[in-house]
Write a protein that holds these residues in place. Structure first.
Motif, mmCIF file in Angstrom:
data_model
loop_
_atom_site.group_PDB
_atom_site.id
_atom_site.type_symbol
_atom_site.label_atom_id
_atom_site.label_comp_id
_atom_site.label_asym_id
_atom_site.label_seq_id
_atom_site.Cartn_x
_atom_site.Cartn_y
_atom_site.Cartn_z
ATOM 1 N N LEU A 126 0.820 -1.216 0.000
ATOM 2 C CA LEU A 126 0.000 0.000 0.000
ATOM 3 C C LEU A 126 0.852 1.265 0.000
ATOM 4 N N VAL A 127 2.004 1.222 0.671
ATOM 5 C CA VAL A 127 2.841 2.414 0.784
ATOM 6 C C VAL A 127 3.747 2.591 -0.431
ATOM 7 N N HIS A 128 4.288 1.486 -0.944
ATOM 8 C CA HIS A 128 5.299 1.604 -1.997
ATOM 9 C C HIS A 128 4.846 1.031 -3.346
ATOM 10 N N VAL A 129 4.390 -0.215 -3.364
ATOM 11 C CA VAL A 129 4.177 -0.903 -4.637
ATOM 12 C C VAL A 129 3.026 -0.293 -5.436
ATOM 13 N N VAL A 130 1.846 -0.204 -4.836
ATOM 14 C CA VAL A 130 0.688 0.319 -5.572
ATOM 15 C C VAL A 130 0.911 1.769 -6.012
ATOM 16 N N PRO A 131 1.334 2.683 -5.112
ATOM 17 C CA PRO A 131 1.599 4.051 -5.578
ATOM 18 C C PRO A 131 2.712 4.112 -6.624
ATOM 19 N N GLY A 132 3.756 3.296 -6.446
ATOM 20 C CA GLY A 132 4.852 3.312 -7.402
ATOM 21 C C GLY A 132 4.420 2.878 -8.790
ATOM 22 N N VAL A 133 3.641 1.801 -8.865
ATOM 23 C CA VAL A 133 3.159 1.325 -10.168
ATOM 24 C C VAL A 133 2.219 2.349 -10.790
ATOM 25 N N ALA A 134 1.337 2.938 -9.978
ATOM 26 C CA ALA A 134 0.389 3.926 -10.499
ATOM 27 C C ALA A 134 1.113 5.157 -11.043
ATOM 28 N N VAL A 135 2.107 5.640 -10.315
ATOM 29 C CA VAL A 135 2.851 6.820 -10.765
ATOM 30 C C VAL A 135 3.672 6.494 -12.018
ATOM 31 N N ALA A 144 4.874 13.119 -23.851
ATOM 32 C CA ALA A 144 6.259 13.584 -23.880
ATOM 33 C C ALA A 144 7.043 12.635 -24.763
ATOM 34 N N SER A 145 8.303 12.961 -24.992
ATOM 35 C CA SER A 145 9.135 12.082 -25.799
ATOM 36 C C SER A 145 9.301 10.737 -25.089
ATOM 37 N N ALA A 146 9.471 9.688 -25.887
ATOM 38 C CA ALA A 146 9.606 8.349 -25.314
ATOM 39 C C ALA A 146 10.786 8.273 -24.353
ATOM 40 N N ALA A 147 11.878 8.951 -24.670
ATOM 41 C CA ALA A 147 13.064 8.905 -23.810
ATOM 42 C C ALA A 147 12.753 9.479 -22.433
ATOM 43 N N ARG A 148 12.091 10.652 -22.390
ATOM 44 C CA ARG A 148 11.789 11.272 -21.101
ATOM 45 C C ARG A 148 10.811 10.416 -20.303
ATOM 46 N N GLY A 152 11.745 8.708 -16.673
ATOM 47 C CA GLY A 152 10.938 8.979 -15.485
ATOM 48 C C GLY A 152 10.353 7.729 -14.879
ATOM 49 N N ALA A 153 9.776 6.853 -15.717
ATOM 50 C CA ALA A 153 9.173 5.626 -15.203
ATOM 51 C C ALA A 153 10.225 4.701 -14.600
ATOM 52 N N LEU A 185 13.200 11.149 -3.256
ATOM 53 C CA LEU A 185 12.959 12.247 -4.188
ATOM 54 C C LEU A 185 13.112 11.830 -5.649
ATOM 55 N N LEU A 186 13.701 10.659 -5.903
ATOM 56 C CA LEU A 186 13.917 10.226 -7.288
ATOM 57 C C LEU A 186 12.617 10.123 -8.098
ATOM 58 N N PRO A 187 11.512 9.572 -7.534
ATOM 59 C CA PRO A 187 10.276 9.544 -8.330
ATOM 60 C C PRO A 187 9.802 10.939 -8.732
ATOM 61 N N LEU A 188 9.981 11.899 -7.833
ATOM 62 C CA LEU A 188 9.579 13.267 -8.153
ATOM 63 C C LEU A 188 10.450 13.833 -9.274
ATOM 64 N N VAL A 189 11.744 13.551 -9.213
ATOM 65 C CA VAL A 189 12.650 13.988 -10.276
ATOM 66 C C VAL A 189 12.253 13.334 -11.600
ATOM 67 N N GLY A 190 11.916 12.036 -11.536
ATOM 68 C CA GLY A 190 11.486 11.344 -12.740
ATOM 69 C C GLY A 190 10.237 11.965 -13.343
ATOM 70 N N TRP A 191 9.287 12.358 -12.486
ATOM 71 C CA TRP A 191 8.066 12.992 -12.971
ATOM 72 C C TRP A 191 8.380 14.343 -13.607
ATOM 73 N N PHE A 192 9.251 15.113 -12.963
ATOM 74 C CA PHE A 192 9.624 16.428 -13.496
ATOM 75 C C PHE A 192 10.300 16.297 -14.864
ATOM 76 N N ILE A 193 11.157 15.287 -14.994
ATOM 77 C CA ILE A 193 11.853 15.082 -16.270
ATOM 78 C C ILE A 193 10.860 14.710 -17.369
#
Length: 270
Positions: A126-135, A144-148, A152-153, A185-193
């Protein structure tokens, strides 16, 4: 069209009224296969077909020419905050994190070892897997471009796997706070990218950093009585999801729109 796209289109077709399945299968498959030529994400179109079938089903409309399908045409916009699939996936992550607090609160009275193990596994999901997969999926359907998108993913998935495994490390292994902060913070950086967020919008990372530091110092746990502390466990991660979603609204990608073909699709076999 990859396996995920095929699965989403197949699910969308399965939720379509039987009289229109063949027509929509051909239309959606053609849209997804031709997405690359228009510099669009095939996965975004596949998710669009899925959400159209799931949330925008309409009753058949009888006309002099036959039975018309009145479902709204697939509308694709590349701005992340206007793609309906992204808010749905973000909502899944938010609900999972909110549910994790309730679940962890219920586990405070777990007695047997089996109950504790099950409680830990479900809590990690509930804390990591489900939110991580959803994001990660939300990032993949951004226009966005496939590379970005894949960068991020990948950052989100790598962080999710690492964070989910960390509670199972031996007690002798001490993880430095700086590493935990960077990892969080890495997921947030990935989203920003992926969303091509302007540098000014990176200020939305401040609140998650403050909450993560408060968790590290113990200040976060003083906000509620000790018996209610499990509810606060997912708050820093919740702030990461919300910050990424809000910041993506400032994407610098130029808006584009696919104009839907005019007229209803008519099934003349009736």
């Amino acid at each position: 069209m990859n396996a995920l796209d095929e699965l989403l289109v197949a699910a969308a077709v399965a939720m379509t009224p039987a009289a229109h399945r063949e027509t929509r299968r051909e239309q959606w498959a053609a849209d997804v296969q031709g997405a690359a030529e228009l510099d669009l994400s095939p996965t975004a179109l596949a998710f669009g077909a899925f959400t159209t079938a799931l949330f925008h089903r309409r009753a058949d409309r009888r006309t002099a020419r036959g039975t018309a399908m009145t479902a709204a045409p697939l509308d694709v916009r590349p701005e992340p905050h206007r793609i309906r699939t992204v808010p749905v996936l973000v909502a899944v992550a938010v609900v999972s994190l909110l549910a994790s607090g309730v679940w962890l609160l219920l586990q405070t009275n777990a007695g047997s070892r089996t109950e504790r193990v099950v409680g830990t596994l479900v809590g990690e999901a509930l804390v990591h897997v489900v939110p991580g997969v959803a994001v990660a999926l939300a990032i993949l359907v951004l226009q966005a471009s496939a590379a970005r998108r894949w960068i991020g993913a990948t950052l989100v998935v790598a962080t999710t796997v690492t964070a989910a495994l960390m509670p199972f490390l031996p007690p002798s292994v001490q993880v430095p706070f700086e590493f935990s902060l960077l990892l969080s913070l890495l997921p947030l950086v990935g989203w920003f990218i992926a969303a091509r967020t302007p540098w000014l919008a990176w200020m939305f990372a401040v609140l998650p950093m403050v909450l993560l530091y408060a968790e590290h110092t113990g200040a976060l746990w003083t906000l509620l009585p000790a018996q209610w502390n499990p509810i606060l466990f997912g708050v820093p991660y919740l702030s990461l999801v919300v910050a990424g979603f809000v910041a993506s609204r400032f994407s610098t990608d130029r808006p584009r729109r696919i104009v839907a073909r005019e007229g209803a699709l008519v099934d003349k076999s009736v």
